[in-house]
Design a protein around this motif. Structure first.
Motif: not given
Length: 568
Positions: A360-382
């Motif tokens: 019953g498990r479900c896989l979520l793929l999260v993709g981040l793209e953009g400026d390096r700083e924005a991507v690194l900031d979004a990683q812990p948030l997501t």
């Protein structure tokens, strides 16, 4: 990507020499598919070779052919069997049934023309009006809803207008972040031209390698990274069309209150108002960093809640793709059949299952793209949002694997059909408050219809779903079905049983969509396949308004007859 039609499959997907890589484990993979479908073995179902197919004789007179030669040049007017068969249909399951069985009937172009610029396209439209011709615009031919079928309606003949000679980048405004390109440019060529200047459109549908800018606009397309770059209605800034009323340039201001925006009429018009010759689009700097990673959830509902919070908090994601339990299971087991997992992977799977992420498990793929700083900031948030809803981080490996093979899955369809196995998709969208009820209703309708219309008593079907596009107010649902075909007892009976089988499933699933409060299409368009349900979605007043626009621009109904709107 090549535009040479003889290098492509005329009755299937992609490059003629390319195949879906099975990791040198063909027998194991096909044995797995057979077992999953309740069969001891799969039934060979080869396609009819092109030389054995009867095509209707061309209906063009010498005067009309001479006029076409005068517009585009004799070398760009094709009447041979390959070109006519190649351009007869698109890539829906019904299209492939007809192509593989050689059942093209009258639905084959009398000629295929390749214009070289917008003026030649307008001249073709003008010629069609004076010579009683129907015109079908054709880019990559990747429509999965019958959008490019060569239907002539009430006209004397039908021409397919292949736009792929028109692939130039015309202007690029670096200050304004916009570019104008000809409509026949394939996705890879478009990105190569933009990225050479440091920009990207960021539009990557699964058909990216074999679809065109004009087709994306005409079908109101969505790319896999649309959370960052937007669907077609977000990035289209202006368009030029050739219509029976003359050239039409839509407005391309950054904003305007001068009445309704006519770009919204062009988007999703599917060639019924005119032929898109150019498009001005919003572009972005090429991203400095990409980060794609996976999370496991114990249920589809928990994964959907995480996706909803991410978009409603406006976290800067490029992609969110949540697979339900059947799709997650299929992806894992199919991959294992191709590439048996090593000891470390098997141990990891047992640990994950022990932690509660098993059946019953479900896989979520999260993709981040953009400026390096924005991507690194979004990683812990997501990551925090996913954890709050019970998501377990499983690292970048699932994301990297998906990204590397994201355009390959369509190649699997042809070998499945060669073995009597059908693959088809349906998609919709609805509000968050209705997402799970609609998901269950459509899933149940599909499973019941497939059971009622099974080819054999013990047949099973694989029914999967994922959320691939999410918004603050709702999301899409994309269903994929794999099931044994009803095959004819003899070649003379052809594709009729398989066609009837699918139409029964399509009817049940789409009725469930409409009744349950979903749209009949999130990004595939309408074409012929969804047209019977359009009136229920638009309502009588809305449909009348769209029909009036059609009759105003195309009073003779020469433009792509039989698609989208009812004909007179």
């Amino acid at each position: 990507m090549t535009i040479e039609r003889r290098k492509l499959r005329w009755n299937g997907w992609g490059l003629a020499h390319a195949t879906f890589e099975l990791g040198a484990r063909d027998q194991a993979v096909w044995a797995y598919i057979a077992a999953a479908l309740g069969r001891e073995h799969l039934t060979p179902s080869p396609a009819v070779p092109l030389p054995e197919i009867e095509l209707a004789a061309p209906r063009l007179g010498e005067a009309t052919l001479a006029a076409l030669h005068g517009v585009v040049g004799s070398e760009h007017v094709k009447t041979d069997r390959y070109e006519r068969a190649f351009h007869a249909r698109g890539k829906s399951y019904l299209d492939l049934l007809a192509l593989r069985a050689g059942e093209l009937g009258e639905q084959v172009p009398d000629a295929v023309v390749y214009p070289g610029d917008a003026e030649e396209v307008q001249a073709l439209v003008d010629l069609a009006v004076t010579h009683d011709l129907a015109l079908v615009p054709y880019g990559g031919g990747s429509s999965v809803v019958g959008g490019v079928t060569a239907m002539r309606g009430s006209h004397a003949a039908v021409l397919t207008v292949d736009m792929t000679r028109m692939r130039r980048l015309l202007t690029l405004d670096e200050l304004s972040h916009c570019a104008t390109l000809e409509a026949g440019v394939y996705g890879p060529d478009l990105e190569q031209q933009l990225q050479a200047r440091g920009f990207t459109l960021g539009h990557y549908p699964q058909s990216f390698e074999f679809s065109t800018l004009g087709g994306w606009v005409a079908a109101r397309s969505a790319g896999q990274q649309s959370n960052r770059y937007g669907k077609a209605e977000k990035w289209l800034l202006g368009a030029r069309l050739a219509t029976p009323r003359g050239a039409w340039h839509t407005e391309s201001f950054p904003a305007s209150a001068a009445g309704p925006n006519t770009n919204q009429l062009v988007l999703g018009s599917e060639g019924t108002l005119g032929i898109i010759t150019e498009a001005t689009v919003r572009i972005h700097p090429v991203p400095q960093l990409r980060d794609y990673r996976g999370y496991l959830f114990k249920s589809f509902a928990e994964g959907a809640a995480a996706v909803r919070e991410i978009v409603q908090r406006q976290l800067p994601v490029a992609m969110l793709r949540l697979s339900d339990a059947p799709e997650t299971h299929f992806l894992q087991t199919f991959s294992a059949a191709q590439h048996p997992p090593g000891a470390a992977t098997r141990i990891g799977s047992r640990v994950v299952a022990w932690r509660g992420y098993g059946e019953g498990r479900c896989l979520l793929l999260v993709g981040l793209e953009g400026d390096r700083e924005a991507v690194l900031d979004a990683q812990p948030l997501t990551r925090c949002v996913c954890a709050r809803h019970g998501g377990l981080s499983i690292g970048q490996s699932p994301g990297r694997k998906w990204y590397a093979r994201r355009f390959m899955m369509p190649y699997l369809r042809d070998p499945l059909l060669d073995r009597g196995v059908a693959v088809e998709t349906l998609e919709t969208a609805t509000r968050w408050s209705n997402l799970l009820p609609l998901y269950h209703d459509i899933d149940a309708a599909i499973r019941e219809a497939l059971h009622r219309n099974a080819a054999a008593a013990n047949d099973r079907a694989i029914v999967m779903c994922h959320v691939s596009h999410a918004y603050e107010d709702g999301a899409s649902l994309y269903f994929t079905m794999v099931f044994p075909q009803r095959l004819a007892d003899s070649p003379a009976a052809s594709a009729a049983p398989a066609r009837a089988q699918w139409l029964a499933v399509k009817q049940a699933a789409t009725d469930a969509m409409v009744h349950g409060g979903g749209t009949i299409s999130h990004h595939h368009g309408v074409g012929t396949d969804h047209a019977p349900w359009l009136a229920r979605e638009k309502g009588p007043v809305g449909l009348a308004a769209l029909t009036a626009v059609k009759h105003s621009l195309d009073p003779g109904e020469a433009m792509n007859p039989g698609k989208l709107l009812p004909t007179s």
